[in-house]
Design a protein around this motif. Structure first.
Motif, short mmCIF file in Angstrom:
data_model
loop_
_atom_site.label_atom_id
_atom_site.label_comp_id
_atom_site.label_asym_id
_atom_site.label_seq_id
_atom_site.Cartn_x
_atom_site.Cartn_y
_atom_site.Cartn_z
N PRO A 12 0.81 -1.22 0.00
CA PRO A 12 0.00 0.00 0.00
C PRO A 12 0.85 1.27 0.00
N VAL A 13 0.30 2.29 -0.60
CA VAL A 13 0.96 3.60 -0.59
C VAL A 13 1.12 4.05 0.87
N GLY A 14 2.36 4.35 1.25
CA GLY A 14 2.65 4.75 2.62
C GLY A 14 3.19 3.64 3.48
N LEU A 15 3.17 2.39 2.97
CA LEU A 15 3.68 1.25 3.73
C LEU A 15 4.64 0.43 2.86
N GLU A 16 5.60 1.09 2.27
CA GLU A 16 6.42 0.46 1.25
C GLU A 16 7.50 -0.48 1.80
N ASN A 17 7.89 -0.32 3.06
CA ASN A 17 8.87 -1.23 3.65
C ASN A 17 8.77 -1.15 5.17
N VAL A 18 9.64 -1.88 5.86
CA VAL A 18 9.51 -2.00 7.32
C VAL A 18 9.79 -0.71 8.08
N SER A 19 10.29 0.30 7.41
CA SER A 19 10.51 1.58 8.10
C SER A 19 9.21 2.35 8.31
N THR A 20 8.11 1.90 7.71
CA THR A 20 6.89 2.72 7.65
C THR A 20 5.86 2.39 8.72
N TYR A 21 6.14 1.43 9.59
CA TYR A 21 5.16 1.12 10.65
C TYR A 21 4.69 2.36 11.41
N PRO A 22 5.60 3.29 11.79
CA PRO A 22 5.14 4.45 12.56
C PRO A 22 4.07 5.27 11.84
N ALA A 23 4.10 5.30 10.51
CA ALA A 23 3.08 6.06 9.77
C ALA A 23 1.70 5.46 9.99
N LEU A 24 1.61 4.14 10.04
CA LEU A 24 0.32 3.50 10.31
C LEU A 24 -0.16 3.82 11.72
N PHE A 25 0.75 3.78 12.67
CA PHE A 25 0.36 4.06 14.05
C PHE A 25 -0.01 5.53 14.23
N ALA A 26 0.62 6.42 13.48
CA ALA A 26 0.21 7.84 13.51
C ALA A 26 -1.22 7.99 13.00
N GLU A 27 -1.57 7.24 11.97
CA GLU A 27 -2.93 7.27 11.46
C GLU A 27 -3.92 6.79 12.51
N LEU A 28 -3.54 5.79 13.28
CA LEU A 28 -4.42 5.31 14.35
C LEU A 28 -4.57 6.37 15.44
N VAL A 29 -3.50 7.10 15.73
CA VAL A 29 -3.61 8.21 16.69
C VAL A 29 -4.63 9.22 16.19
N ARG A 30 -4.57 9.55 14.90
CA ARG A 30 -5.53 10.51 14.34
C ARG A 30 -6.96 9.99 14.44
N ARG A 31 -7.13 8.69 14.48
CA ARG A 31 -8.46 8.10 14.58
C ARG A 31 -8.92 7.90 16.02
N GLY A 32 -8.11 8.35 16.96
CA GLY A 32 -8.55 8.33 18.35
C GLY A 32 -8.06 7.16 19.18
N TYR A 33 -7.13 6.37 18.67
CA TYR A 33 -6.59 5.27 19.45
C TYR A 33 -5.68 5.82 20.55
N SER A 34 -5.81 5.26 21.74
CA SER A 34 -5.01 5.72 22.87
C SER A 34 -3.61 5.10 22.82
N LYS A 35 -2.73 5.60 23.66
CA LYS A 35 -1.39 5.02 23.74
C LYS A 35 -1.46 3.56 24.18
N SER A 36 -2.37 3.26 25.10
CA SER A 36 -2.55 1.88 25.54
C SER A 36 -3.03 0.99 24.39
N ASP A 37 -3.95 1.51 23.57
CA ASP A 37 -4.41 0.78 22.40
C ASP A 37 -3.25 0.47 21.46
N LEU A 38 -2.43 1.47 21.20
CA LEU A 38 -1.31 1.30 20.27
C LEU A 38 -0.33 0.25 20.78
N ALA A 39 -0.06 0.26 22.08
CA ALA A 39 0.88 -0.70 22.66
C ALA A 39 0.35 -2.12 22.54
N LYS A 40 -0.96 -2.28 22.69
CA LYS A 40 -1.55 -3.61 22.53
C LYS A 40 -1.41 -4.10 21.09
N ILE A 41 -1.71 -3.23 20.14
CA ILE A 41 -1.61 -3.61 18.73
C ILE A 41 -0.17 -3.89 18.35
#
Length: 398
Positions: free
Chosen positions: A351-380
């Protein structure tokens, strides 16, 4: 008279100084680095370099090689990768004896990789070893067999692959086996055969995770009916979002809270984007018609398919669509049943924005924008995966 807040407190309270989603994602991942359920770099090492580690340096791969593996150590570190189930994949169509032999060879690839980069990788076979490796700043490295064909219909081979380090087995790959139905092949057993239930019971006894990515819906339910341990989907998405047979239907998602299992959301474009899935379906239909229409004329057959593709450009999957799958799984199964299984190295495109293993933080930033808490992110990122590992070990009495 009211006391005035010190300047540093006013700055901290000011919205202008609030952490950005990217900063929040990196803060969480620095403390809870990602455990990814599925990476096919060992397969790429076999395909591109014939398992010869003198031909490459995994610390930093050239761009053309990285375009296939999507993984090297430099980018893994940039992406906050803390633990990886390295996939031990061999072709599902191989004869049984050859599948077993090649599986053992692929286990050796993972073992060699870990041994050659000890400053970055540490072999881990238990949840405690994973946590210990991450605490030491290493990428905890586990082994997962991708497909029940890898054991050649033998409980003895299953036990020996466990002894060699395999800690999960995907019940099937792309083809139905003699004992379990695949999601992408004709069913033969309506799920698991009697021997399939024996395999599952032995996996539970050993402490090997049952991975039910790739299996039919009936097989998913059979596993959930009989397993005594939590399961993983090491690289699957939500079927309600993208109707691909490789994805997990809501009927199964609803059962995960009782089982304790986790869907490790994947980045495979056809499993991620509904538009991409529809495009692939239509392309297959066009290819089938062209094969019939241009029988004995491969040039004409290819030209017909190429003309259709030119008139119907391939849709791209996006990072936001991956997040849509996470949203749906959270809605149906809950936050405790989500993980990450990118399938880096196992696909030609991402997918655009997830081109290699360096891009995980971009997905987690998107989850932050969607209202996921820090605890949610740590679980995922890792918490849910570690809980499954512990649950499997507990069920095995280990």
């Amino acid at each position: 008279m009211k006391k005035l807040l010190p300047l540093f407190a006013l700055v901290a309270l000011s919205p202008a100084y609030a952490a950005t989603p990217e900063e929040t994602a990196r803060e969480v991942l620095a403390k809870s680095p990602i455990i990814d359920g599925h990476n096919d770099t060992p397969h790429q090492i076999a395909e591109l370099f014939d398992r010869d580690f003198s031909k490459f340096n995994l610390s930093a791969l050239p761009a053309d090689v990285l375009a296939k593996t999507h993984t090297d150590i430099r980018n893994a570190r940039a992406g906050f990768l803390g633990g990886q189930f390295w996939s031990v994949y061999v072709d599902a169509a191989l004869p049984k004896h050859e599948a077993v032999t090649r599986t053992i060879a692929q286990i050796d690839v993972v073992r060699q990789m870990i041994a050659r980069y000890p400053e970055n990788f540490a072999y881990a076979s238990t949840a405690a070893e994973v946590e210990r490796a991450m605490k030491a700043g290493k990428i905890a490295s586990m082994i997962g067999m991708e497909g029940g064909h890898s054991i050649g219909d033998s409980l003895e081979i299953l036990r020996q692959t466990y002894a060699l380090g395999a800690r999960y087995m995907t019940i099937t790959h792309s083809l139905t086996t003699d004992w379990a139905d695949s999601a992408t092949d004709a069913p033969k057993h309506d799920g698991l055969s009697p021997f399939g239930f024996d395999v599952l019971a032995e996996m539970n006894r050993l402490g090997m995770i049952a991975d039910i990515s790739h299996v039919s819906e009936a097989t998913m339910h059979d596993v959930l009916d009989k397993t005594t341990a939590p399961v993983l989907f090491t690289h699957s998405n939500a079927r309600a979002i993208t109707p691909h047979p490789r994805n997990v239907p809501d009927s199964v998602l609803k059962r995960l809270p009782q089982n304790g299992g986790v869907v490790m959301v994947t980045f495979v474009p056809g499993f991620t984007s509904p538009e991409r899935r529809q495009w692939e379906f239509e392309r297959s239909a066009v290819a089938g018609r062209a094969k019939t229409e241009f029988s004995g004329n491969p040039v004409g057959e290819k030209a017909a398919v190429d003309a259709w593709i030119a008139a119907n450009p391939q849709p791209k999957a996006t990072l936001a669509q991956v997040a849509d799958h996470i949203d749906h799984i959270r809605k149906v199964a809950g936050i405790d049943h989500i993980g990450i299984g990118g399938d880096f190295g196992g696909v030609d495109e991402l997918p655009v924005g997830l081109e290699n293993v360096s891009t995980y933080p971009a997905l987690f930033a998107e989850l932050v924008r969607r209202g996921y808490s820090k605890s949610d992110l740590a679980k995922i990122a890792q918490g849910n995966a570690i809980r499954v590992m512990r649950g499997v070990e507990k069920a095995a009495g280990k």
